[in-house]
Design an enzyme around this catalytic site. Structure first.
Site, PDB file in Angstrom:
ATOM      1  N   SER A   1       0.872  -1.177   0.000  1.00 37.73           N
ATOM      2  CA  SER A   1       0.000   0.000   0.000  1.00 37.73           C
ATOM      3  C   SER A   1       0.902   1.218   0.000  1.00 37.73           C
ATOM      4  CB  SER A   1      -0.856   0.001   1.273  1.00 37.73           C
ATOM      5  OG  SER A   1      -1.442   1.276   1.497  1.00 37.73           O
TER       6      SER A   1
ATOM      7  N   TYR B   1      -2.052  -1.078  10.306  1.00 42.95           N
ATOM      8  CA  TYR B   1      -1.988  -1.186   8.839  1.00 42.95           C
ATOM      9  C   TYR B   1      -0.642  -0.661   8.333  1.00 42.95           C
ATOM     10  CZ  TYR B   1      -3.915  -1.069   4.045  1.00 42.95           C
ATOM     11  OH  TYR B   1      -4.153  -1.276   2.701  1.00 42.95           O
TER      12      TYR B   1
HETATM   13  N1  LIG Z   1      -8.680  -0.805  -1.675  1.00 47.39           N
HETATM   14  C1  LIG Z   1      -7.689   0.033  -1.501  1.00 47.39           C
HETATM   15  O1  LIG Z   1      -7.847   1.260  -1.582  1.00 47.39           O
HETATM   16  C2  LIG Z   1      -6.301  -0.488  -1.204  1.00 47.39           C
HETATM   17  C3  LIG Z   1      -5.246   0.421  -1.223  1.00 47.39           C
HETATM   18  C4  LIG Z   1      -3.968  -0.017  -0.973  1.00 47.39           C
HETATM   19  C5  LIG Z   1      -3.732  -1.347  -0.687  1.00 47.39           C
HETATM   20  N2  LIG Z   1      -4.766  -2.223  -0.655  1.00 47.39           N
HETATM   21  C6  LIG Z   1      -4.457  -3.619  -0.329  1.00 47.39           C
HETATM   22  O2  LIG Z   1      -4.887  -4.453  -1.374  1.00 47.39           O
HETATM   23  C7  LIG Z   1      -5.222  -5.734  -0.849  1.00 47.39           C
HETATM   24  C8  LIG Z   1      -6.619  -6.124  -1.324  1.00 47.39           C
HETATM   25  O3  LIG Z   1      -7.522  -5.159  -0.858  1.00 47.39           O
HETATM   26  P1  LIG Z   1      -9.017  -5.013  -1.412  1.00 47.39           P
HETATM   27  O4  LIG Z   1      -9.324  -3.580  -1.317  1.00 47.39           O
HETATM   28  O5  LIG Z   1      -9.154  -5.714  -2.693  1.00 47.39           O
HETATM   29  O6  LIG Z   1      -9.796  -5.774  -0.233  1.00 47.39           O
HETATM   30  P2  LIG Z   1     -11.166  -6.611  -0.204  1.00 47.39           P
HETATM   31  O7  LIG Z   1     -11.746  -6.360   1.138  1.00 47.39           O
HETATM   32  O8  LIG Z   1     -12.008  -6.335  -1.417  1.00 47.39           O
HETATM   33  O9  LIG Z   1     -10.642  -8.133  -0.302  1.00 47.39           O
HETATM   34  C9  LIG Z   1      -9.900  -8.709   0.735  1.00 47.39           C
HETATM   35  C10 LIG Z   1      -9.698 -10.178   0.453  1.00 47.39           C
HETATM   36  O10 LIG Z   1      -8.936 -10.753   1.527  1.00 47.39           O
HETATM   37  C11 LIG Z   1      -9.594 -11.916   2.011  1.00 47.39           C
HETATM   38  N3  LIG Z   1      -9.306 -12.128   3.428  1.00 47.39           N
HETATM   39  C12 LIG Z   1      -9.424 -11.236   4.441  1.00 47.39           C
HETATM   40  N4  LIG Z   1      -9.090 -11.826   5.609  1.00 47.39           N
HETATM   41  C13 LIG Z   1      -8.743 -13.108   5.318  1.00 47.39           C
HETATM   42  C14 LIG Z   1      -8.318 -14.216   6.104  1.00 47.39           C
HETATM   43  N5  LIG Z   1      -8.178 -14.155   7.431  1.00 47.39           N
HETATM   44  N6  LIG Z   1      -8.043 -15.388   5.472  1.00 47.39           N
HETATM   45  C15 LIG Z   1      -8.228 -15.488   4.143  1.00 47.39           C
HETATM   46  N7  LIG Z   1      -8.600 -14.471   3.347  1.00 47.39           N
HETATM   47  C16 LIG Z   1      -8.869 -13.294   3.945  1.00 47.39           C
HETATM   48  C17 LIG Z   1     -11.088 -11.639   1.763  1.00 47.39           C
HETATM   49  O11 LIG Z   1     -11.832 -12.838   1.784  1.00 47.39           O
HETATM   50  C18 LIG Z   1     -11.011 -10.981   0.381  1.00 47.39           C
HETATM   51  O12 LIG Z   1     -10.881 -11.977  -0.611  1.00 47.39           O
HETATM   52  C19 LIG Z   1      -5.114  -5.610   0.668  1.00 47.39           C
HETATM   53  O13 LIG Z   1      -3.872  -6.135   1.092  1.00 47.39           O
HETATM   54  C20 LIG Z   1      -5.179  -4.122   0.903  1.00 47.39           C
HETATM   55  O14 LIG Z   1      -4.518  -3.749   2.088  1.00 47.39           O
HETATM   56  C21 LIG Z   1      -6.060  -1.825  -0.912  1.00 47.39           C
END
Ligand SMILES: NC(=O)c1ccc[n+]([C@@H]2O[C@H](COP(=O)([O-])OP(=O)(O)OC[C@H]3O[C@@H](n4cnc5c(N)ncnc54)[C@H](O)[C@@H]3O)[C@@H](O)[C@H]2O)c1
Length: 261
Positions: A143, A156
């Site tokens: 991130s 985080y």
């Molecule tokens: N959305 C944003 O703005 C953003 C920005 C920067 C980084 N990220 C990072 O990108 C990655 C994906 O984020 P996203 O926005 O697509 O999230 P999301 O909430 O849409 O998806 C998260 C995924 O992680 C899985 N998950 C969560 N806890 C789990 C566990 N204990 N065991 C197994 N699976 C688990 C969920 O089932 C889901 O498939 C993350 O690491 C997040 O920190 C997101």
């Protein structure tokens, strides 16, 4: 060199958001994909069904990677479904916001376990086979919070900075075996993860959801537009392609200029 052939690709947290977009992108490019995330067996089956039009194999695991044992299980499920992965994409992540002096212990441990430790345990599980095959790609979805800090995100930011550090170590240790390790550092991406933060702004300021989204993104990003999950997916695919063979140990921002400030 194997970079242009079909790979077995494990994408953690691929039931939703960025991970799901990555899975479609790699499947479309002809790779075998292992889907993973917290979902019921029925949801898992429906998800696999949605990938049945692609040429490669598809598998699904709902292993809880908040525990080391869940990571071991996920590696085993993956080998069984699509073979030994030569591409590991550590994407699963969760968020919780509160000031450090009020941050709940369970949330701290959960965020560190899922966003950081799972990436280590899975890398440790899968690296021996990648090393034996003399080719591999580890892509950690970190991130912008792996590069800079924001208030209320102690766990985080600690986890994502840690993931960037882990990425660099993996890059150094495995360069001799044709394996690269890189982190992608997105700013705001349009996924369910950021929804609670948008809703909280809308609630607190009594404004509509669209205005709250614009405010959330604009407060940090000079280029005030959230990135689509597909853009992150295309970058991950690029990192597995032949032109990216010497990109390793990098933390690549996709953040609308957030970390340039
Ligand atoms: N959305 C944003 O703005 C953003 C920005 C920067 C980084 N990220 C990072 O990108 C990655 C994906 O984020 P996203 O926005 O697509 O999230 P999301 O909430 O849409 O998806 C998260 C995924 O992680 C899985 N998950 C969560 N806890 C789990 C566990 N204990 N065991 C197994 N699976 C688990 C969920 O089932 C889901 O498939 C993350 O690491 C997040 O920190 C997101």
């Amino acid at each position: 060199m194997q970079q242009d052939s079909s790979h077995a690709v494990l994408i953690t947290g691929s039931t939703s958001g960025i991970g799901l977009a990555i899975a479609h992108c790699f499947a479309r490019a002809g790779h075998h994909v292992m889907l993973h995330g917290l979902a019921t067996p029925e949801e898992g089956r429906a998800l696999c069904e949605a990938f049945s039009g692609y040429a490669g194999k598809v598998g699904f695991s709902s292993a809880n990677i908040a525990e080391e044992q869940g990571c071991v299980q996920l590696a085993a499920d993956t080998r069984e479904a699509i073979g030994n992965p030569s591409v590991l994409i550590n994407n699963a992540g969760i968020q919780f916001t509160a000031p450090a002096h009020e941050f709940p212990t369970d949330k701290w441990h959960q965020i560190l376990a899922i966003n950081l430790s799972a990436g280590f345990f899975l890398s440790r599980e899968l690296l021996p086979a990648m090393r034996a095959g003399n080719w591999g790609r580890i892509i950690n979805i970190a991130s912008v919070h792996g590069l800079v800090a924001s208030e209320n995100k102690a766990a985080y930011c600690a986890a994502k900075h840690g993931l960037v550090g882990l990425t660099k170590v993996l890059a150094l240790e495995n360069a001799d075996a044709g394996i690269t390790a890189n982190a992608i550092c997105p700013g705001w991406v349009e996924t369910p993860l950021i929804q609670p933060q948008i809703e909280s702004i809308a609630r607190e300021q009594q404004i509509d959801i669209e205005s709250a989204r614009a405010q959330l993104v604009g407060a940090k990003q000079p280029l005030a537009r959230a990135t689509g999950p597909e853009a992150i997916a295309e970058l991950a695919l690029y990192l597995c392609g032949s032109f990216a063979g010497t990109i390793t140990g990098a933390a690549l921002p996709v953040d609308g200029g957030w970390s340039a400030q």
